[in-house]
Design a protein around this motif. Structure first.
Motif, PDB file in Angstrom:
ATOM      1  N   UNK A   1       1.889  13.756  -9.006  1.00  0.00           N
ATOM      2  CA  UNK A   1       1.705  12.194  -9.296  1.00  0.00           C
ATOM      3  C   UNK A   1       0.576  11.989 -10.263  1.00  0.00           C
ATOM      4  N   UNK A   2       0.044  13.030 -10.921  1.00  0.00           N
ATOM      5  CA  UNK A   2      -1.008  12.897 -11.713  1.00  0.00           C
ATOM      6  C   UNK A   2      -2.185  12.329 -11.527  1.00  0.00           C
ATOM      7  N   UNK A   3      -2.518  12.308 -10.014  1.00  0.00           N
ATOM      8  CA  UNK A   3      -3.663  11.772  -9.432  1.00  0.00           C
ATOM      9  C   UNK A   3      -3.953  10.506  -9.899  1.00  0.00           C
ATOM     10  N   UNK A   4      -5.422  10.258 -10.055  1.00  0.00           N
ATOM     11  CA  UNK A   4      -5.804   9.048 -10.440  1.00  0.00           C
ATOM     12  C   UNK A   4      -5.303   8.492 -11.845  1.00  0.00           C
ATOM     13  N   UNK A   5      -4.880   9.459 -12.596  1.00  0.00           N
ATOM     14  CA  UNK A   5      -4.556   8.943 -13.949  1.00  0.00           C
ATOM     15  C   UNK A   5      -3.257   8.234 -13.997  1.00  0.00           C
ATOM     16  N   UNK A   6      -2.648   8.675 -12.864  1.00  0.00           N
ATOM     17  CA  UNK A   6      -1.059   7.763 -12.645  1.00  0.00           C
ATOM     18  C   UNK A   6      -0.049   8.395 -13.439  1.00  0.00           C
ATOM     19  N   UNK A   7       1.156   7.701 -13.407  1.00  0.00           N
ATOM     20  CA  UNK A   7       2.281   8.154 -14.237  1.00  0.00           C
ATOM     21  C   UNK A   7       2.784   7.039 -15.158  1.00  0.00           C
ATOM     22  N   UNK A   8       3.134   7.377 -16.305  1.00  0.00           N
ATOM     23  CA  UNK A   8       3.478   6.431 -17.479  1.00  0.00           C
ATOM     24  C   UNK A   8       5.230   6.418 -17.161  1.00  0.00           C
ATOM     25  N   UNK A   9       5.630   5.083 -17.278  1.00  0.00           N
ATOM     26  CA  UNK A   9       7.016   5.031 -16.914  1.00  0.00           C
ATOM     27  C   UNK A   9       7.569   4.174 -17.877  1.00  0.00           C
ATOM     28  N   UNK A  10       8.856   4.180 -18.265  1.00  0.00           N
ATOM     29  CA  UNK A  10       9.651   3.029 -19.105  1.00  0.00           C
ATOM     30  C   UNK A  10       9.542   1.701 -18.392  1.00  0.00           C
ATOM     31  N   UNK A  11       9.794   0.584 -18.955  1.00  0.00           N
ATOM     32  CA  UNK A  11       9.835  -0.535 -18.247  1.00  0.00           C
ATOM     33  C   UNK A  11      11.573  -0.889 -18.194  1.00  0.00           C
ATOM     34  N   UNK A  12      11.891  -0.763 -17.029  1.00  0.00           N
ATOM     35  CA  UNK A  12      13.401  -0.886 -16.849  1.00  0.00           C
ATOM     36  C   UNK A  12      13.824  -2.090 -16.088  1.00  0.00           C
ATOM     37  N   UNK A  13      12.579  -2.870 -15.750  1.00  0.00           N
ATOM     38  CA  UNK A  13      12.783  -4.078 -14.703  1.00  0.00           C
ATOM     39  C   UNK A  13      12.852  -5.326 -15.712  1.00  0.00           C
ATOM     40  N   UNK A  14      13.911  -5.896 -15.976  1.00  0.00           N
ATOM     41  CA  UNK A  14      13.707  -7.339 -16.442  1.00  0.00           C
ATOM     42  C   UNK A  14      13.487  -8.382 -15.512  1.00  0.00           C
ATOM     43  N   UNK A  15      13.401  -9.588 -16.049  1.00  0.00           N
ATOM     44  CA  UNK A  15      13.361 -10.845 -15.170  1.00  0.00           C
ATOM     45  C   UNK A  15      14.719 -10.895 -14.194  1.00  0.00           C
ATOM     46  N   UNK A  16      15.694 -10.776 -15.200  1.00  0.00           N
ATOM     47  CA  UNK A  16      16.888 -10.910 -14.626  1.00  0.00           C
ATOM     48  C   UNK A  16      17.254 -10.114 -13.284  1.00  0.00           C
ATOM     49  N   UNK A  17      16.932  -8.857 -13.511  1.00  0.00           N
ATOM     50  CA  UNK A  17      17.242  -7.618 -12.415  1.00  0.00           C
ATOM     51  C   UNK A  17      16.098  -8.132 -11.160  1.00  0.00           C
ATOM     52  N   UNK A  18      14.814  -8.415 -11.509  1.00  0.00           N
ATOM     53  CA  UNK A  18      14.271  -8.688 -10.407  1.00  0.00           C
ATOM     54  C   UNK A  18      14.527 -10.127  -9.765  1.00  0.00           C
ATOM     55  N   UNK A  19      15.097 -11.245 -10.291  1.00  0.00           N
ATOM     56  CA  UNK A  19      15.359 -12.370  -9.637  1.00  0.00           C
ATOM     57  C   UNK A  19      16.693 -12.104  -8.940  1.00  0.00           C
ATOM     58  N   UNK A  20      17.624 -11.120  -9.540  1.00  0.00           N
ATOM     59  CA  UNK A  20      18.999 -10.933  -8.723  1.00  0.00           C
ATOM     60  C   UNK A  20      18.429 -10.272  -7.432  1.00  0.00           C
ATOM     61  N   UNK A  21      17.713  -9.082  -7.460  1.00  0.00           N
ATOM     62  CA  UNK A  21      17.316  -8.570  -6.270  1.00  0.00           C
ATOM     63  C   UNK A  21      16.811  -9.542  -5.045  1.00  0.00           C
ATOM     64  N   UNK A  22      15.713 -10.434  -5.816  1.00  0.00           N
ATOM     65  CA  UNK A  22      15.127 -11.353  -4.779  1.00  0.00           C
ATOM     66  C   UNK A  22      16.228 -12.275  -4.157  1.00  0.00           C
ATOM     67  N   UNK A  23      17.433 -12.427  -4.998  1.00  0.00           N
ATOM     68  CA  UNK A  23      18.325 -13.573  -4.612  1.00  0.00           C
ATOM     69  C   UNK A  23      19.103 -12.844  -3.505  1.00  0.00           C
ATOM     70  N   UNK A  24      19.501 -11.570  -3.567  1.00  0.00           N
ATOM     71  CA  UNK A  24      20.100 -11.048  -2.619  1.00  0.00           C
ATOM     72  C   UNK A  24      19.281 -10.823  -1.340  1.00  0.00           C
ATOM     73  N   UNK A  25      17.997 -10.949  -1.303  1.00  0.00           N
ATOM     74  CA  UNK A  25      17.084 -10.951  -0.239  1.00  0.00           C
ATOM     75  C   UNK A  25      17.129 -11.986   0.476  1.00  0.00           C
ATOM     76  N   UNK A  26      17.136 -13.123  -0.539  1.00  0.00           N
ATOM     77  CA  UNK A  26      17.098 -14.480   0.398  1.00  0.00           C
ATOM     78  C   UNK A  26      18.331 -14.559   0.918  1.00  0.00           C
ATOM     79  N   UNK A  27      19.380 -14.233   0.088  1.00  0.00           N
ATOM     80  CA  UNK A  27      20.729 -14.477   0.937  1.00  0.00           C
ATOM     81  C   UNK A  27      20.769 -13.646   2.198  1.00  0.00           C
ATOM     82  N   UNK A  28      20.489 -12.490   2.316  1.00  0.00           N
ATOM     83  CA  UNK A  28      20.537 -11.741   3.540  1.00  0.00           C
ATOM     84  C   UNK A  28      19.627 -12.254   4.558  1.00  0.00           C
ATOM     85  N   UNK A  29      18.385 -12.690   4.035  1.00  0.00           N
ATOM     86  CA  UNK A  29      17.667 -13.377   5.224  1.00  0.00           C
ATOM     87  C   UNK A  29      18.300 -14.841   5.633  1.00  0.00           C
ATOM     88  N   UNK A  30      18.792 -15.476   4.680  1.00  0.00           N
ATOM     89  CA  UNK A  30      19.467 -16.650   5.297  1.00  0.00           C
ATOM     90  C   UNK A  30      20.722 -16.413   6.448  1.00  0.00           C
TER      91      UNK A  30
END
Ligand SMILES: Nc1ncnc2c1ncn2[C@@H]1O[C@H](COP(=O)(O)OP(=O)(O)OP(=O)(O)O)[C@@H](O)[C@H]1O
Length: 570
Positions: free
Chosen positions: A113-142
């Motif tokens: 895990x590289x300890x306290x220094x952490x891991x560097x990653x690419x940014x693969x999450x777009x606002x559209x993807x985040x909101x799409x996932x949230x929309x699915x959750x809202x739908x599921x809970x509805x």
């Protein structure tokens, strides 16, 4: 598309997703704070499988990490849940915080895990993807809320003992919500990791838990869109602060804390309860049933046959229950046959409630044995299994689900005679609607039967005492019981109401329901029952037809003639 606001908009969606992992446990009445640990495991382990280049068709590589993160979070919750799910309230909270802390320390000290220094990653999450996932959750809970499992969550949250007597497997229901919480937290972890681009163990610490909890509570956990409202509100606080030129670092935590306090004190249902209130106020006609509501021609669900008249329903041989040195029930022999209405009377503390608690599986006997509807008394499994055998009951002190309406309370009672609907509701299958309608139809029949049809949308807490007693009976009837145990159902009722109740009990018996009636209103017991048993100091002192028992000198001495009971005499 969201130039300049990507970060804000994505953070809002991610915060909403995190809040849903708290929402799902709060729905079932549990305070778990282990989500930081589930999110951390989900995030770190997903980094082992997420590819470094876009998927076929340019799809985000994080789509590979999402199922992995969810599976990791769910598995961790299941394994943790095995020992901690027996804890309640603050003890559960402490145990889950400890788990998250253990995960944090492990991640801090692991090499990969590289300890306290952490891991560097690419940014693969777009606002559209985040909101799409949230929309699915809202739908599921509805879709979850008015499903059978959604009602079980609410029932467990409101009153575990009552839920179990309706046949809800409380342990399993709590575990289900905990595992769902783990899966959603794991999902959040993956999305968070591939949004912030660098993760370290400190990202999944105590403040993350608090943020998620605050958003879930401020938004409200009684309505499916609570986390959405909460995240929109809380994420906007720093923006408003910045716009107002208030740069001090303490303002954000201060405002968040103050908001949490205001909500807990003044708005226990969270911000979403305001929306629910306005919705109710603006609506002229009463709100619809929690599910789709019955339609003309709806049939109740298929109901099992009741035991044939005169077959044994309950047999007790020398059953007893001791509490330390107190013999609450001692050496009781009893037989109850299908179609009987058995009255159980006796002075205060005679052991009546303890006796029915043993029959309904809420208390294990310390001596003797017996069978109820073919199930051994005190067998492992608890009250929900006794309910499944066909026993339903009311309680001496009402155990209604206070925040649920009359109809919703009674719908929980249909748990054993209705089918799971959540997955089919997600897919919008017509069979789910048909099954929900059947459950509503079954519930409505019972509500009508006890005379509460005009109050079916009133929350149980707002009913008069007599109506609450009636609602408990409707809820108990909704499971189509073979044996119905009524513990002081006429308490607080006037003579007219008690006479109506007596009429109802007789009509139920005529329909084949076997009834055990514990009551201090002796007139009513003598009028209603086919046989009466009298308990005194935990022992049966008389048993037989009502008029014979009423003239028994021992009964008159112990109960009927004794002024200290303050009860109605014959
Ligand atoms: N959980 C418990 N722990 C200790 N003692 C108990 C417990 N439950 C009941 N008892 C005792 O067992 C005896 C029988 O109580 P129980 O509630 O069954 O009587 P009851 O006939 O239902 O009384 P009432 O008419 O007042 O409801 C009483 O002495 C009571 O104090």
């Amino acid at each position: 598309m969201f130039a300049g606001y990507e970060s804000l908009i994505t953070t809002m969606a991610l915060t909403g997703i995190l809040a849903f992992s708290f929402h799902v446990v709060l729905m079932a009445g549990q305070l778990s704070l282990g989500q930081a640990g589930f999110a951390s495991l989900g995030a770190y382990i997903s980094t082992l499988v997420v590819p470094e280049t876009p998927l076929f068709g340019g799809l985000s590589p994080v789509l590979v990490g999402i199922p992995v993160g969810m599976a990791v979070g769910a598995t961790a919750a299941f394994v943790l849940g095995l020992p901690v799910m027996r804890l309640r309230g603050v003890f559960l909270a402490i145990a889950t915080i400890a788990f998250a802390e253990v995960v944090r320390i492990l991640m801090l000290n692991a090499e990969w895990t590289n300890g306290a220094r952490g891991l560097r990653l690419e940014r693969w999450v777009t606002p559209e993807l985040a909101w799409f996932v949230l929309a699915i959750l809202v739908y599921a809970f509805w879709r979850l809320g008015p499903s059978r499992i959604g009602r079980a969550f609410a029932a467990v949250r409101e009153d575990e003992v009552a839920a179990s007597s309706m046949g809800v497997d409380v342990a399993r229901t709590r575990m289900t919500s905990f595992v769902a919480s783990g899966a959603i937290a794991g999902l959040y972890g993956v999305l968070f990791a591939y949004f912030v681009r660098r993760i370290g163990p400190s990202d999944f610490g105590f403040s993350m838990m608090l943020d998620g909890l605050v958003v879930a509570v401020v938004g409200g956990f009684l309505v499916f869109f609570g986390p959405l409202l909460g995240s929109a509100f809380i994420t906007m606080v720093p923006e408003v602060q910045r716009a107002a030129g208030l740069e001090a670092g303490w303002i954000h935590p201060f405002v968040t804390g103050a908001l949490l306090l205001v909500v807990i004190l003044l708005l226990p249902g969270g911000l979403s309860s305001i929306a629910g209130y306005l919705h109710g106020r603006l609506r002229r006609s009463p709100p619809p049933a929690p599910s789709t509501g019955p339609r003309a021609g709806n049939e109740p669900p298929e109901l099992p046959e009741l035991p044939a008249a005169d077959t044994p329903v309950l047999t007790l041989n020398g059953v007893g229950k001791d509490y330390g040195g107190v013999h609450a029930v001692h050496d009781v022999d009893l037989e109850l046959r299908a179609g009987e209405i058995l009255g159980v009377i006796g002075p205060n503390g005679a052991g009546k409630t303890t006796l029915v608690n043993m029959i309904s599986g809420h208390v294990a006997p310390t001596s003797g044995d017996g069978h109820v509807l073919g199930r051994k008394l005190g067998a492992a499994g608890g009250a929900h299994r006794v309910a499944r055998a066909g026993v339903s009951r009311t309680f001496q002190h009402s155990k209604l689900f206070d925040r649920l309406s009359v109809l919703e309370n009674t719908l929980v009672g249909t748990h054993l005679v209705s089918k799971p609907t959540f997955v089919r509701r997600l897919l919008w299958l017509p069979s789910a609607r048909r099954d929900e309608n059947r459950a509503v139809s079954q519930a409505r029949r019972q509500v009508q039967r006890v005379g509460l049809a005009d109050r079916e949308h009133v929350p149980a807490a707002q009913l008069s005492y007599g109506d609450q007693r009636r609602l408990e009976i409707a809820r108990a009837l909704a499971s189509h019981p073979s044996l119905l145990i009524l513990d002081e159902p006429a308490a607080g009722m006037n003579r007219v109401e008690a006479a109506e109740l007596s009429e109802l009990i007789r009509s139920l018996a005529a329909d084949g329901v076997t009834i055990m009636l514990i009551e201090h209103n002796v007139h009513m017991v003598l009028d209603t029952c086919t046989r009466v048993v009298v308990l005194n100091f935990g022992e049966v002192i008389a048993s037989g037809p009502p008029q014979v028992v009423a003239s028994d000198p021992q009964v008159i001495e112990a109960y009927l003639g004794s002024d200290e009971t303050g009860r109605e005499h014959v």
